[in-house]
Design a protein around this motif. Structure first.
Motif, PDB file in Angstrom:
ATOM      1  N   LEU A  35       0.830  -1.200   0.000  1.00  0.00           N
ATOM      2  CA  LEU A  35       0.000   0.000   0.000  1.00  0.00           C
ATOM      3  C   LEU A  35       0.865   1.251   0.000  1.00  0.00           C
ATOM      4  O   LEU A  35       0.539   2.255  -0.661  1.00  0.00           O
ATOM      5  CB  LEU A  35      -0.943  -0.018   1.198  1.00  0.00           C
ATOM      6  CG  LEU A  35      -2.019   1.065   1.262  1.00  0.00           C
ATOM      7  CD1 LEU A  35      -2.844   1.090  -0.017  1.00  0.00           C
ATOM      8  CD2 LEU A  35      -2.905   0.858   2.476  1.00  0.00           C
ATOM      9  N   ARG A  36       1.983   1.210   0.719  1.00  0.00           N
ATOM     10  CA  ARG A  36       2.902   2.351   0.709  1.00  0.00           C
ATOM     11  C   ARG A  36       3.438   2.596  -0.698  1.00  0.00           C
ATOM     12  O   ARG A  36       3.518   3.731  -1.159  1.00  0.00           O
ATOM     13  CB  ARG A  36       4.064   2.119   1.679  1.00  0.00           C
ATOM     14  CG  ARG A  36       3.679   2.049   3.145  1.00  0.00           C
ATOM     15  CD  ARG A  36       4.876   2.322   4.040  1.00  0.00           C
ATOM     16  NE  ARG A  36       6.000   1.445   3.767  1.00  0.00           N
ATOM     17  CZ  ARG A  36       6.209   0.279   4.384  1.00  0.00           C
ATOM     18  NH1 ARG A  36       5.335  -0.157   5.286  1.00  0.00           N
ATOM     19  NH2 ARG A  36       7.265  -0.441   4.120  1.00  0.00           N
ATOM     20  N   GLU A  37       3.799   1.519  -1.386  1.00  0.00           N
ATOM     21  CA  GLU A  37       4.323   1.655  -2.743  1.00  0.00           C
ATOM     22  C   GLU A  37       3.266   2.218  -3.682  1.00  0.00           C
ATOM     23  O   GLU A  37       3.554   3.078  -4.521  1.00  0.00           O
ATOM     24  CB  GLU A  37       4.814   0.294  -3.249  1.00  0.00           C
ATOM     25  CG  GLU A  37       6.080  -0.194  -2.578  1.00  0.00           C
ATOM     26  CD  GLU A  37       6.620  -1.450  -3.250  1.00  0.00           C
ATOM     27  OE1 GLU A  37       6.253  -1.716  -4.407  1.00  0.00           O
ATOM     28  OE2 GLU A  37       7.403  -2.158  -2.614  1.00  0.00           O
ATOM     29  N   LEU A  38       2.052   1.728  -3.545  1.00  0.00           N
ATOM     30  CA  LEU A  38       0.972   2.217  -4.402  1.00  0.00           C
ATOM     31  C   LEU A  38       0.740   3.703  -4.171  1.00  0.00           C
ATOM     32  O   LEU A  38       0.560   4.478  -5.111  1.00  0.00           O
ATOM     33  CB  LEU A  38      -0.308   1.430  -4.131  1.00  0.00           C
ATOM     34  CG  LEU A  38      -1.504   1.783  -5.016  1.00  0.00           C
ATOM     35  CD1 LEU A  38      -1.268   1.319  -6.449  1.00  0.00           C
ATOM     36  CD2 LEU A  38      -2.785   1.173  -4.479  1.00  0.00           C
ATOM     37  N   ALA A  39       0.737   4.124  -2.904  1.00  0.00           N
ATOM     38  CA  ALA A  39       0.485   5.524  -2.568  1.00  0.00           C
ATOM     39  C   ALA A  39       1.548   6.447  -3.152  1.00  0.00           C
ATOM     40  O   ALA A  39       1.279   7.623  -3.420  1.00  0.00           O
ATOM     41  CB  ALA A  39       0.432   5.688  -1.052  1.00  0.00           C
ATOM     42  N   ARG A  40       2.764   5.911  -3.350  1.00  0.00           N
ATOM     43  CA  ARG A  40       3.863   6.730  -3.860  1.00  0.00           C
ATOM     44  C   ARG A  40       3.953   6.714  -5.382  1.00  0.00           C
ATOM     45  O   ARG A  40       4.821   7.396  -5.960  1.00  0.00           O
ATOM     46  CB  ARG A  40       5.180   6.213  -3.278  1.00  0.00           C
ATOM     47  CG  ARG A  40       5.273   6.335  -1.770  1.00  0.00           C
ATOM     48  CD  ARG A  40       6.545   5.705  -1.252  1.00  0.00           C
ATOM     49  NE  ARG A  40       6.641   5.789   0.203  1.00  0.00           N
ATOM     50  CZ  ARG A  40       7.697   5.366   0.901  1.00  0.00           C
ATOM     51  NH1 ARG A  40       8.734   4.834   0.261  1.00  0.00           N
ATOM     52  NH2 ARG A  40       7.709   5.474   2.215  1.00  0.00           N
ATOM     53  N   ALA A  41       3.102   5.963  -6.054  1.00  0.00           N
ATOM     54  CA  ALA A  41       3.187   5.826  -7.513  1.00  0.00           C
ATOM     55  C   ALA A  41       3.038   7.185  -8.194  1.00  0.00           C
ATOM     56  O   ALA A  41       2.190   7.993  -7.815  1.00  0.00           O
ATOM     57  CB  ALA A  41       2.122   4.857  -8.009  1.00  0.00           C
ATOM     58  N   ARG A  42       3.861   7.413  -9.205  1.00  0.00           N
ATOM     59  CA  ARG A  42       3.829   8.705  -9.895  1.00  0.00           C
ATOM     60  C   ARG A  42       2.480   8.948 -10.567  1.00  0.00           C
ATOM     61  O   ARG A  42       2.095  10.105 -10.789  1.00  0.00           O
ATOM     62  CB  ARG A  42       4.960   8.804 -10.910  1.00  0.00           C
ATOM     63  CG  ARG A  42       4.866   7.844 -12.077  1.00  0.00           C
ATOM     64  CD  ARG A  42       6.022   8.025 -13.051  1.00  0.00           C
ATOM     65  NE  ARG A  42       5.926   7.142 -14.191  1.00  0.00           N
ATOM     66  CZ  ARG A  42       6.322   5.885 -14.213  1.00  0.00           C
ATOM     67  NH1 ARG A  42       6.873   5.352 -13.112  1.00  0.00           N
ATOM     68  NH2 ARG A  42       6.204   5.142 -15.294  1.00  0.00           N
TER      69      ARG A  42
END
Length: 464
Positions: free
Chosen positions: A88-95
């Protein structure tokens, strides 16, 4: 119409307008013959507040991203990411989502003797359908409701043009009836779906152990969205569930993938860091003061300082020997446990990403707790900091006002109560649009103001 109806007749008209399936599952409220009067000057202040809160949320979004990229201190993102699964952290940081913000903002305002205070800011607010219905119903009685009879419905359509799949989780099932009513009013293409329904599950299988996922790649390959409504892409999905609830949403992996490839547009976005209450604590931190001044402008920064209550983040890290916690004048949180009842005009809250972080759950008012219970609440908050940070907030008591209602015996009475006012702002055309206000008028002996069966629920109207 309102000139010829008695108060009891007006209440009866409101009661008759309630949809057969209700608006809140197994919940009701006290009905008033009239909306809550608000001065024109105060309504203009509410409109200005919407713009300031949009600036604030934009600045929050940017601050987190700059922290992740090393342009701001790393401890900011570290605080906001605590307890969140890596995927979820990675998704939230997606450009792809870099500039995405919630399209509905609802602050919880407590009306005080000196104006109001913003107790919380909700990005996944309940009450949209209820407020839309209240506005429609009281407007039919001749009330000049804020936003107008159709303002809430029009606002919802404006942020989700062409229709939307409205996903409501089991955790949020209480609000499903109001969202179903709202979808019917919005028209063709707006469909409420049970987010926990396995018929929405993609071929990828259940979300299962999201908490252990290492990366978005482990969510699998892009597949079909199953029985989601078909319409030209990108389709709109309105997420009416909190992100802590993702393990109970079978279609979540597919939804995440589709959001990334642009075939669905999800609002509120998958950004758990924006759903933390600790932003109010970060707003007051001295090391970030110049950032807020720059991003909000001096004028709006000072205006928000007037209405955002002073808030602390309960970080158990030891302070240098010469330092104290601002305003509390203590060197370590252990001292807080021994505050007298008079000193405990404070509210303790879990910051976010927890089933106890919404609906007034996970909230403790210091003056209402015995000394031992207060000390235990502080101990637990400090112990959980690694996964569930807590905040401490100055408590502001609501001012008293009188408002008419019909009691359970069918008699007209006047309640002396305190008001939680929830304005609803919809973001479209690059602006904030105030389209309705929900007033919860609670009995005077209630200090925490939230929906309850002995409270009056009414829309706001412009006085005069």
């Amino acid at each position: 119409m309102d000139a010829v109806l008695t108060e009891l007749e007006r209440v009866a008209a409101v009661e008759r307008a309630v949809p057969e399936e209700g608006l809140f599952a197994e919940k009701d409220w006290l009905i008033s013959p009239t909306a809550l009067p608000l001065t024109g000057k105060f309504v203009k202040e509410l409109e200005a507040l919407g713009y300031r809160l949009l600036l604030f949320v934009r600045a929050c979004n940017l601050l987190y991203q700059q922290s992740v990229r090393g342009k701001q201190p790393a401890w900011i993102a570290d605080y906001l990411d605590r307890g969140k699964p890596e995927a979820l952290r990675e998704l939230a940081r997606a450009r792809e989502f870099r500039d995405d913000l919630p399209l509905v903002l609802r602050p919880d305002l407590v009306l005080t003797e000196n104006g109001y205070t913003v107790a919380e800011l909700d990005n996944v607010p309940g009450g949209i359908g209820l407020t839309a219905w209240l506005n429609q119903t009281y407007a039919a009685l001749g009330e000049d409701v804020i936003g107008g009879a159709a303002g809430m419905v029009d606002g919802f359509r404006s942020i989700l043009p062409g229709g939307a799949d409205i996903l409501v989780s089991e955790e949020a099932a209480t609000y499903r009836p109001e969202m179903q009513w709202l979808a019917r009013q919005a028209g063709d293409g707006y469909v409420v779906r049970d987010a926990s329904d396995r018929s929405l599950e993609s071929p990828l299988g259940s979300l299962g152990s999201l908490g252990s996922l290492g990366s978005l790649g482990s969510l699998g390959s892009l597949g079909s969205l199953g029985s989601f409504e078909t319409r030209p892409s990108p389709r709109n999905v309105y997420r009416f569930f909190e992100l802590f609830d993702l393990p109970n949403i079978p279609c979540a992996p597919e939804l995440m993938k589709r959001a990334l490839d642009g075939s669905v547009r999800v609002t509120p976005p998958f950004k758990p860091y924006l759903e933390e209450k600790m932003w109010f604590a970060l707003f007051w931190l001295r090391p970030l003061r110049e950032y807020w001044r720059r991003e909000l402008t001096e004028r709006h920064f000072l205006k928000l300082q007037e209405v955002i209550p002073y808030t602390w983040l309960l970080d158990p890290a030891p302070l240098p020997q010469h330092a104290v916690i601002p305003l509390l004048e203590i060197h370590e949180w252990e001292e807080l446990k021994h505050f007298s009842q008079k000193q405990r005009e404070l509210i303790l809250k879990i910051s976010g990403f927890s089933e106890t972080a919404w609906g007034s759950r996970g909230v403790e008012l210091g003056t209402d707790l015995p000394q031992g219970a207060w000390a235990e609440a502080i101990r637990r908050a400090l112990e959980e900091f690694g996964t569930h940070p807590h905040i401490l907030q100055k408590f502001h008591k609501g001012r008293l006002l009188d408002h008419p209602y019909r009691d359970r015996d069918g008699q007209m009475k006047t309640m002396q109560g305190r008001v939680r006012l929830c304005p609803y702002y919809f973001m479209f055309d690059g602006k904030t649009h105030l389209r309705g206000t929900l007033a919860t008028i609670c009995p005077a002996d209630k200090k925490l103001l939230h929906g309850m069966k002995d409270a009056i629920l009414a829309p706001g109207r412009v006085e005069g």
